[in-house]
Design a protein around this motif. Structure first.
Motif, PDB file in Angstrom:
ATOM      1  N   PHE A  97      39.125   6.551  33.078  1.00  0.00           N
ATOM      2  CA  PHE A  97      38.049   5.597  33.364  1.00  0.00           C
ATOM      3  C   PHE A  97      37.446   5.075  32.060  1.00  0.00           C
ATOM      4  O   PHE A  97      37.225   3.877  31.892  1.00  0.00           O
ATOM      5  CB  PHE A  97      36.992   6.249  34.256  1.00  0.00           C
ATOM      6  CG  PHE A  97      35.896   5.329  34.685  1.00  0.00           C
ATOM      7  CD1 PHE A  97      36.154   4.273  35.556  1.00  0.00           C
ATOM      8  CD2 PHE A  97      34.597   5.516  34.228  1.00  0.00           C
ATOM      9  CE1 PHE A  97      35.136   3.415  35.960  1.00  0.00           C
ATOM     10  CE2 PHE A  97      33.575   4.667  34.620  1.00  0.00           C
ATOM     11  CZ  PHE A  97      33.845   3.615  35.487  1.00  0.00           C
ATOM     12  N   PHE A  98      37.205   5.988  31.111  1.00  0.00           N
ATOM     13  CA  PHE A  98      36.677   5.597  29.806  1.00  0.00           C
ATOM     14  C   PHE A  98      37.651   4.653  29.099  1.00  0.00           C
ATOM     15  O   PHE A  98      37.223   3.633  28.528  1.00  0.00           O
ATOM     16  CB  PHE A  98      36.418   6.839  28.945  1.00  0.00           C
ATOM     17  CG  PHE A  98      35.974   6.520  27.549  1.00  0.00           C
ATOM     18  CD1 PHE A  98      34.683   6.093  27.296  1.00  0.00           C
ATOM     19  CD2 PHE A  98      36.857   6.648  26.486  1.00  0.00           C
ATOM     20  CE1 PHE A  98      34.273   5.790  26.005  1.00  0.00           C
ATOM     21  CE2 PHE A  98      36.460   6.352  25.194  1.00  0.00           C
ATOM     22  CZ  PHE A  98      35.170   5.925  24.949  1.00  0.00           C
ATOM     23  N   CYS A  99      38.942   4.959  29.143  1.00  0.00           N
ATOM     24  CA  CYS A  99      39.945   4.087  28.509  1.00  0.00           C
ATOM     25  C   CYS A  99      39.948   2.696  29.138  1.00  0.00           C
ATOM     26  O   CYS A  99      40.046   1.689  28.429  1.00  0.00           O
ATOM     27  CB  CYS A  99      41.336   4.709  28.589  1.00  0.00           C
ATOM     28  SG  CYS A  99      41.594   6.073  27.447  1.00  0.00           S
ATOM     29  N   VAL A 100      39.839   2.625  30.451  1.00  0.00           N
ATOM     30  CA  VAL A 100      39.820   1.335  31.133  1.00  0.00           C
ATOM     31  C   VAL A 100      38.585   0.537  30.711  1.00  0.00           C
ATOM     32  O   VAL A 100      38.678  -0.664  30.427  1.00  0.00           O
ATOM     33  CB  VAL A 100      39.880   1.517  32.668  1.00  0.00           C
ATOM     34  CG1 VAL A 100      39.573   0.228  33.392  1.00  0.00           C
ATOM     35  CG2 VAL A 100      41.249   2.060  33.078  1.00  0.00           C
ATOM     36  N   ILE A 101      37.428   1.197  30.662  1.00  0.00           N
ATOM     37  CA  ILE A 101      36.208   0.506  30.223  1.00  0.00           C
ATOM     38  C   ILE A 101      36.373   0.014  28.790  1.00  0.00           C
ATOM     39  O   ILE A 101      36.041  -1.137  28.470  1.00  0.00           O
ATOM     40  CB  ILE A 101      34.977   1.426  30.350  1.00  0.00           C
ATOM     41  CG1 ILE A 101      34.642   1.655  31.819  1.00  0.00           C
ATOM     42  CG2 ILE A 101      33.776   0.850  29.604  1.00  0.00           C
ATOM     43  CD1 ILE A 101      33.581   2.715  32.051  1.00  0.00           C
ATOM     44  N   MET A 102      36.894   0.857  27.919  1.00  0.00           N
ATOM     45  CA  MET A 102      37.056   0.470  26.516  1.00  0.00           C
ATOM     46  C   MET A 102      38.111  -0.621  26.357  1.00  0.00           C
ATOM     47  O   MET A 102      37.976  -1.480  25.476  1.00  0.00           O
ATOM     48  CB  MET A 102      37.402   1.687  25.658  1.00  0.00           C
ATOM     49  CG  MET A 102      36.241   2.652  25.515  1.00  0.00           C
ATOM     50  SD  MET A 102      34.697   1.869  24.968  1.00  0.00           S
ATOM     51  CE  MET A 102      35.144   1.278  23.356  1.00  0.00           C
ATOM     52  N   THR A 132      43.004  -5.576  16.622  1.00  0.00           N
ATOM     53  CA  THR A 132      43.827  -5.396  17.826  1.00  0.00           C
ATOM     54  C   THR A 132      44.111  -3.934  18.110  1.00  0.00           C
ATOM     55  O   THR A 132      44.476  -3.582  19.232  1.00  0.00           O
ATOM     56  CB  THR A 132      45.161  -6.163  17.723  1.00  0.00           C
ATOM     57  OG1 THR A 132      45.864  -5.716  16.567  1.00  0.00           O
ATOM     58  CG2 THR A 132      44.949  -7.662  17.687  1.00  0.00           C
ATOM     59  N   ILE A 133      43.913  -3.077  17.116  1.00  0.00           N
ATOM     60  CA  ILE A 133      44.141  -1.643  17.345  1.00  0.00           C
ATOM     61  C   ILE A 133      43.252  -1.105  18.454  1.00  0.00           C
ATOM     62  O   ILE A 133      43.607  -0.127  19.110  1.00  0.00           O
ATOM     63  CB  ILE A 133      43.960  -0.826  16.040  1.00  0.00           C
ATOM     64  CG1 ILE A 133      44.405   0.630  16.240  1.00  0.00           C
ATOM     65  CG2 ILE A 133      42.535  -0.878  15.555  1.00  0.00           C
ATOM     66  CD1 ILE A 133      45.817   0.813  16.722  1.00  0.00           C
ATOM     67  N   LEU A 134      42.120  -1.727  18.695  1.00  0.00           N
ATOM     68  CA  LEU A 134      41.247  -1.259  19.776  1.00  0.00           C
ATOM     69  C   LEU A 134      41.966  -1.330  21.113  1.00  0.00           C
ATOM     70  O   LEU A 134      42.024  -0.340  21.851  1.00  0.00           O
ATOM     71  CB  LEU A 134      39.961  -2.078  19.808  1.00  0.00           C
ATOM     72  CG  LEU A 134      39.073  -1.972  18.570  1.00  0.00           C
ATOM     73  CD1 LEU A 134      37.965  -3.011  18.626  1.00  0.00           C
ATOM     74  CD2 LEU A 134      38.518  -0.572  18.438  1.00  0.00           C
ATOM     75  N   MET A 141      46.610   5.320  24.811  1.00  0.00           N
ATOM     76  CA  MET A 141      46.012   6.546  25.346  1.00  0.00           C
ATOM     77  C   MET A 141      46.129   6.601  26.859  1.00  0.00           C
ATOM     78  O   MET A 141      46.507   7.629  27.431  1.00  0.00           O
ATOM     79  CB  MET A 141      44.544   6.644  24.930  1.00  0.00           C
ATOM     80  CG  MET A 141      44.339   6.998  23.485  1.00  0.00           C
ATOM     81  SD  MET A 141      42.581   7.128  23.096  1.00  0.00           S
ATOM     82  CE  MET A 141      42.448   5.880  21.826  1.00  0.00           C
ATOM     83  N   LEU A 142      45.827   5.490  27.519  1.00  0.00           N
ATOM     84  CA  LEU A 142      45.924   5.440  28.974  1.00  0.00           C
ATOM     85  C   LEU A 142      47.366   5.597  29.430  1.00  0.00           C
ATOM     86  O   LEU A 142      47.649   6.349  30.368  1.00  0.00           O
ATOM     87  CB  LEU A 142      45.327   4.122  29.492  1.00  0.00           C
ATOM     88  CG  LEU A 142      45.250   3.958  31.001  1.00  0.00           C
ATOM     89  CD1 LEU A 142      44.405   5.056  31.635  1.00  0.00           C
ATOM     90  CD2 LEU A 142      44.680   2.585  31.349  1.00  0.00           C
ATOM     91  N   ALA A 143      48.292   4.931  28.758  1.00  0.00           N
ATOM     92  CA  ALA A 143      49.708   5.035  29.120  1.00  0.00           C
ATOM     93  C   ALA A 143      50.217   6.462  28.935  1.00  0.00           C
ATOM     94  O   ALA A 143      50.949   6.982  29.785  1.00  0.00           O
ATOM     95  CB  ALA A 143      50.538   4.061  28.283  1.00  0.00           C
ATOM     96  N   ARG A 144      49.831   7.101  27.850  1.00  0.00           N
ATOM     97  CA  ARG A 144      50.271   8.489  27.620  1.00  0.00           C
ATOM     98  C   ARG A 144      49.658   9.443  28.639  1.00  0.00           C
ATOM     99  O   ARG A 144      50.309  10.403  29.059  1.00  0.00           O
ATOM    100  CB  ARG A 144      49.933   8.928  26.195  1.00  0.00           C
ATOM    101  CG  ARG A 144      50.736   8.233  25.126  1.00  0.00           C
ATOM    102  CD  ARG A 144      52.220   8.436  25.292  1.00  0.00           C
ATOM    103  NE  ARG A 144      52.938   7.987  24.106  1.00  0.00           N
ATOM    104  CZ  ARG A 144      54.211   8.158  23.912  1.00  0.00           C
ATOM    105  NH1 ARG A 144      54.946   8.753  24.829  1.00  0.00           N
ATOM    106  NH2 ARG A 144      54.793   7.722  22.816  1.00  0.00           N
ATOM    107  N   LEU A 145      48.435   9.191  29.053  1.00  0.00           N
ATOM    108  CA  LEU A 145      47.814  10.021  30.086  1.00  0.00           C
ATOM    109  C   LEU A 145      48.562   9.855  31.410  1.00  0.00           C
ATOM    110  O   LEU A 145      48.883  10.843  32.087  1.00  0.00           O
ATOM    111  CB  LEU A 145      46.340   9.645  30.243  1.00  0.00           C
ATOM    112  CG  LEU A 145      45.500  10.519  31.159  1.00  0.00           C
ATOM    113  CD1 LEU A 145      45.502  11.966  30.700  1.00  0.00           C
ATOM    114  CD2 LEU A 145      44.081   9.989  31.219  1.00  0.00           C
ATOM    115  N   LEU A 146      48.861   8.619  31.771  1.00  0.00           N
ATOM    116  CA  LEU A 146      49.630   8.372  32.992  1.00  0.00           C
ATOM    117  C   LEU A 146      51.020   8.983  32.894  1.00  0.00           C
ATOM    118  O   LEU A 146      51.532   9.554  33.862  1.00  0.00           O
ATOM    119  CB  LEU A 146      49.718   6.870  33.266  1.00  0.00           C
ATOM    120  CG  LEU A 146      48.406   6.182  33.618  1.00  0.00           C
ATOM    121  CD1 LEU A 146      48.599   4.665  33.698  1.00  0.00           C
ATOM    122  CD2 LEU A 146      47.832   6.728  34.908  1.00  0.00           C
TER     123      LEU A 146
END
Length: 177
Positions: A97-102, A132-134, A141-146
């Motif tokens: 959720f934090f990754c999606v918000i960021m 663009t690194i943001l 991070m989100l892809a690796r978590l998934l």
């Protein structure tokens, strides 16, 4: 296919290593220029700072992939497996959720930088490009978590997601490719 497999397994490490080499070279060049040639290079500090930010975000993605992010693993592993799965799952949901918000906030920030370009003080490059690194970092991070959960479910959802099995065996080395 081999290149994709290598990239999937080592992409973050490669970017981190490149960034650390850039930092070391920039700092060495500045020290050499100041103490040997008695001149100051104006670009080294900015170059090192940009490379450091890239190393941090790619390192964070690597930590998600390797499950090295901050949590109290001893406490989670001491819980019954079902409760440990629940605690890790809830923590990972919060992280996702934090990754999606960021990602959303970072995308909006990059949109502003694209619409109103500004140049960095020393290198005179468009600030959009290093920033663009943001988006890249949070997307990785989100892809690796998934990916952790896809692999965990594929392997039968035994033990804790992305963690070593109870018998001490290493997790499956095969990834998505």
């Amino acid at each position: 296919m081999v290149v994709l497999r290598w990239l999937e397994k080592h992409f973050e490490e490669a970017i981190c290593c490149i960034a650390l080499v850039v930092i070391a070279c920039a700092v060495f060049a500045q020290v050499l220029a100041r103490y040997v040639f008695e001149i100051a290079l104006h670009w080294t500090e900015e170059t090192a700072a940009i490379a450091m930010v890239w190393a941090v975000y790619m390192g964070a993605s690597l930590c998600v992939r390797e499950r090295f992010h901050i949590r109290i693993l001893v406490a989670v592993q001491a819980l019954p497996t079902g409760m440990g799965k629940f605690v890790i799952f809830m923590a990972d949901i919060a992280w996702a959720f934090f990754c999606v918000i960021m990602l959303k906030v970072s995308w909006e920030y990059l949109t502003v930088l694209w619409q109103f370009p500004s140049r960095s003080p020393s290198l005179r490059i468009n600030e959009f490009y290093p920033q663009t690194i943001l988006v890249i970092g949070y997307a990785f991070m989100l892809a690796r978590l998934l990916q952790t959960y896809i692999l965990w479910f594929r392997d039968g959802a035994e033990g804790l997601p992305g963690m070593l099995a109870e018998d001490g065996d290493a997790p499956d080395e095969e990834h998505l490719f």
